[in-house]
Design a protein around this motif. Sequence first.
Motif, PDB file in Angstrom:
ATOM      1  N   SER A 238       0.120  11.054 -25.639  1.00 37.36           N
ATOM      2  CA  SER A 238      -0.627  11.105 -26.919  1.00 37.36           C
ATOM      3  C   SER A 238      -0.384  12.374 -27.528  1.00 37.36           C
ATOM      4  O   SER A 238      -1.364  13.076 -28.104  1.00 37.36           O
ATOM      5  CB  SER A 238      -2.189  10.725 -26.725  1.00 37.36           C
ATOM      6  N   PRO A 239       0.699  12.635 -28.097  1.00 33.13           N
ATOM      7  CA  PRO A 239       1.217  13.814 -28.836  1.00 33.13           C
ATOM      8  C   PRO A 239       0.544  13.890 -30.356  1.00 33.13           C
ATOM      9  O   PRO A 239       0.454  13.103 -31.024  1.00 33.13           O
ATOM     10  CB  PRO A 239       2.620  13.669 -28.850  1.00 33.13           C
ATOM     11  N   VAL A 240      -0.064  14.815 -30.659  1.00 29.42           N
ATOM     12  CA  VAL A 240      -0.649  15.182 -31.890  1.00 29.42           C
ATOM     13  C   VAL A 240       0.204  16.328 -32.560  1.00 29.42           C
ATOM     14  O   VAL A 240       0.172  17.473 -32.025  1.00 29.42           O
ATOM     15  CB  VAL A 240      -2.179  15.277 -31.840  1.00 29.42           C
ATOM     16  N   ASP A 241       0.389  16.213 -33.897  1.00 29.27           N
ATOM     17  CA  ASP A 241       1.141  17.203 -34.603  1.00 29.27           C
ATOM     18  C   ASP A 241       0.473  17.450 -35.958  1.00 29.27           C
ATOM     19  O   ASP A 241      -0.219  16.413 -36.304  1.00 29.27           O
ATOM     20  CB  ASP A 241       2.701  16.829 -34.639  1.00 29.27           C
ATOM     21  N   ALA A 284       1.599   9.860 -34.075  1.00 28.34           N
ATOM     22  CA  ALA A 284       2.717   9.626 -32.771  1.00 28.34           C
ATOM     23  C   ALA A 284       3.726   8.474 -32.711  1.00 28.34           C
ATOM     24  O   ALA A 284       4.931   8.552 -32.599  1.00 28.34           O
ATOM     25  CB  ALA A 284       1.694   9.684 -31.375  1.00 28.34           C
ATOM     26  N   TRP A 285       3.042   7.305 -32.840  1.00 24.62           N
ATOM     27  CA  TRP A 285       3.789   6.111 -33.095  1.00 24.62           C
ATOM     28  C   TRP A 285       3.126   5.103 -33.942  1.00 24.62           C
ATOM     29  O   TRP A 285       1.797   5.301 -34.209  1.00 24.62           O
ATOM     30  CB  TRP A 285       3.755   5.557 -31.718  1.00 24.62           C
ATOM     31  N   SER A 286       3.910   3.958 -34.517  1.00 25.34           N
ATOM     32  CA  SER A 286       3.282   3.044 -35.080  1.00 25.34           C
ATOM     33  C   SER A 286       3.867   1.789 -34.929  1.00 25.34           C
ATOM     34  O   SER A 286       5.271   1.886 -34.935  1.00 25.34           O
ATOM     35  CB  SER A 286       3.462   3.712 -36.705  1.00 25.34           C
ATOM     36  N   ASP A 287       3.022   0.759 -35.225  1.00 30.18           N
ATOM     37  CA  ASP A 287       3.908  -0.747 -34.960  1.00 30.18           C
ATOM     38  C   ASP A 287       3.987  -1.389 -36.310  1.00 30.18           C
ATOM     39  O   ASP A 287       4.619  -2.360 -36.155  1.00 30.18           O
ATOM     40  CB  ASP A 287       2.830  -1.545 -34.049  1.00 30.18           C
ATOM     41  N   THR A 288       3.853  -0.502 -37.312  1.00 30.57           N
ATOM     42  CA  THR A 288       4.365  -0.800 -38.567  1.00 30.57           C
ATOM     43  C   THR A 288       5.692  -0.614 -39.154  1.00 30.57           C
ATOM     44  O   THR A 288       6.072   0.817 -39.329  1.00 30.57           O
ATOM     45  CB  THR A 288       3.208  -0.318 -39.637  1.00 30.57           C
ATOM     46  N   PRO A 289       6.450  -1.497 -39.304  1.00 32.71           N
ATOM     47  CA  PRO A 289       8.067  -1.225 -39.816  1.00 32.71           C
ATOM     48  C   PRO A 289       7.929  -0.245 -40.933  1.00 32.71           C
ATOM     49  O   PRO A 289       7.091  -0.450 -42.200  1.00 32.71           O
ATOM     50  CB  PRO A 289       8.570  -2.321 -40.208  1.00 32.71           C
ATOM     51  N   GLY A 290       8.924   0.958 -41.040  1.00 33.32           N
ATOM     52  CA  GLY A 290       8.881   1.563 -42.074  1.00 33.32           C
ATOM     53  C   GLY A 290       8.105   3.059 -42.124  1.00 33.32           C
ATOM     54  O   GLY A 290       7.947   3.605 -42.754  1.00 33.32           O
ATOM     55  N   VAL A 291       6.891   3.047 -41.271  1.00 39.85           N
ATOM     56  CA  VAL A 291       6.151   4.246 -41.154  1.00 39.85           C
ATOM     57  C   VAL A 291       6.702   5.252 -40.501  1.00 39.85           C
ATOM     58  O   VAL A 291       7.352   5.007 -39.233  1.00 39.85           O
ATOM     59  CB  VAL A 291       4.696   3.739 -40.603  1.00 39.85           C
ATOM     60  N   GLU A 292       6.723   6.438 -41.066  1.00 40.21           N
ATOM     61  CA  GLU A 292       7.280   7.566 -40.079  1.00 40.21           C
ATOM     62  C   GLU A 292       6.256   8.093 -39.430  1.00 40.21           C
ATOM     63  O   GLU A 292       5.101   8.247 -39.338  1.00 40.21           O
ATOM     64  CB  GLU A 292       7.734   8.522 -41.345  1.00 40.21           C
ATOM     65  N   SER A 293       6.987   8.257 -38.125  1.00 40.65           N
ATOM     66  CA  SER A 293       6.018   8.876 -36.970  1.00 40.65           C
ATOM     67  C   SER A 293       6.778   9.727 -36.323  1.00 40.65           C
ATOM     68  O   SER A 293       8.059  10.013 -36.397  1.00 40.65           O
ATOM     69  CB  SER A 293       5.862   7.497 -35.997  1.00 40.65           C
ATOM     70  N   GLU A 294       5.901  10.316 -35.447  1.00 40.39           N
ATOM     71  CA  GLU A 294       6.751  11.391 -34.375  1.00 40.39           C
ATOM     72  C   GLU A 294       7.842  10.479 -33.442  1.00 40.39           C
ATOM     73  O   GLU A 294       9.048  10.965 -33.490  1.00 40.39           O
ATOM     74  CB  GLU A 294       5.717  11.956 -33.420  1.00 40.39           C
ATOM     75  N   PHE A 295       7.582   9.214 -33.155  1.00 33.42           N
ATOM     76  CA  PHE A 295       8.569   8.550 -32.432  1.00 33.42           C
ATOM     77  C   PHE A 295       9.698   8.171 -33.468  1.00 33.42           C
ATOM     78  O   PHE A 295      10.820   8.432 -32.681  1.00 33.42           O
ATOM     79  CB  PHE A 295       8.020   7.388 -31.934  1.00 33.42           C
ATOM     80  N   SER A 296       9.690   7.813 -34.595  1.00 33.07           N
ATOM     81  CA  SER A 296      10.808   7.520 -35.359  1.00 33.07           C
ATOM     82  C   SER A 296      11.651   8.743 -35.682  1.00 33.07           C
ATOM     83  O   SER A 296      12.768   8.796 -35.633  1.00 33.07           O
ATOM     84  CB  SER A 296      10.199   6.779 -36.620  1.00 33.07           C
ATOM     85  N   GLN A 297      10.916   9.777 -35.625  1.00 30.66           N
ATOM     86  CA  GLN A 297      11.598  11.231 -35.868  1.00 30.66           C
ATOM     87  C   GLN A 297      12.403  11.405 -34.478  1.00 30.66           C
ATOM     88  O   GLN A 297      13.679  12.094 -34.627  1.00 30.66           O
ATOM     89  CB  GLN A 297      10.769  12.333 -36.188  1.00 30.66           C
TER      90      GLN A 297
END
Length: 415
Positions: A238-241, A284-297
């Motif tokens: 559960s990383p928080v930035d 940290a993560w999103s199941d919505t396409p196109g949403v920038e997240s730590e995971f997508s970065q």
Amino acid sequence: MKPIRIDDYCFDRIHLWLQYDPFVPEFIEMVIEVFYPANRKANGLVMFNHGFLIGNDLLWYPKKIAGMLLDDNPLFGINPSAYYNYSEAIVEKNWAMAFVSASHAQVDWMPWTDIGGNPRVGQETYAAASYLIRYGLTEFFWLAEAKGHNSKSFDAKLASDAQFMVSNNVIFAGHSVGGAHAQAAACGFDTLQQIGRKQCRPFNPVIYNREFLPAFSRPMADWPEEDRANPVGLFMLSPVDQHVPIFMPGMSEYRAALASRQMPMTMIVGQCDCACLDMSQPPAWSDTPGVESEFSQLTGDGSWVVASQVERGSHCGYLTDKSPLCSVADLPSQCKRCPGVDVYKPMGAETVFTTELLRRFISLYPDGQGFPGSFSDWIQSDCIVWLDKESPDGVVKLVEIEPDSYIDNVPPQNL
């Protein structure tokens, strides 16, 4: 303190001071807690960053003054090893596990505040891991230097007896803001220096033993490469930035650097975890396409990072001890996800799941080595095959991300 031994493992604590760079008058006090095998032949090190709701309180400075008179220190009371005691996971492969607490969390003048986004914490973590590799289990590091300005005090027996690592391989891990801080540490020394200069946070640490008339080490850039931590994995809970211009640059540049790293990386988030899914910047993560997240970065155009979401997972369900402070993040008044759902609590099923996942993650590495395989070997490893199930351990369930798939990954394009 004298080391505490339980069966084949010991626990010790080291108290040090760190200067981030020899040309910058910025210092930090830190305590390192270590679980290590009694045979002092640890094949690797898990370096864990604790979460933001386990920190110093408003009485930090009065406690600090009192500690000078009573031979105590408020840093000893943070005790992150109690809240993240996954020592069962390290025994099978004879690894060590360490935790670092520092006298600040976000800003020096408010040491009880840590809302994330400070790369200095990741730098401290990397420095602490490297200290353990180079000097081992001693606060008398200047007696363990055979070369340099401390060589006249060299004690060969102490230098030998203090060692407990047979490699410099480190898995950087963390929970909450510690999960984001671990991202910086996992980039390694060269990248920490490169991005640190760019962000006006230069990094070439010097170690000190005390505040007045201290002994000090050579800058880390002068250390042999084998004495510095070699990141071989990243394990995030559960990383928080956070990102506030100038004050908190966040870890986005470090995540961009990690996107091209060929090493195992895993991220676990909770279905009901508002702290990492809603409050983190970015989430940290999103199941919505196109949403920038730590995971997508972290994935960039494709990377080794794998994410999974725990059904009914909370922000604090990973903990191995209850923390009234951490539990605030999961209060219904603070988190509107999963109303009426009985989310996981510390010391429960999610804790057991986390310990088993970490054990399997460590099992990826041959003794004294980094991960020897390709991306395909990683994604088809026992660790990921085990994780990619509705209920990996038969108790905790994961949220389905794709049909019949419980992991999220964007494979590298250059396979």
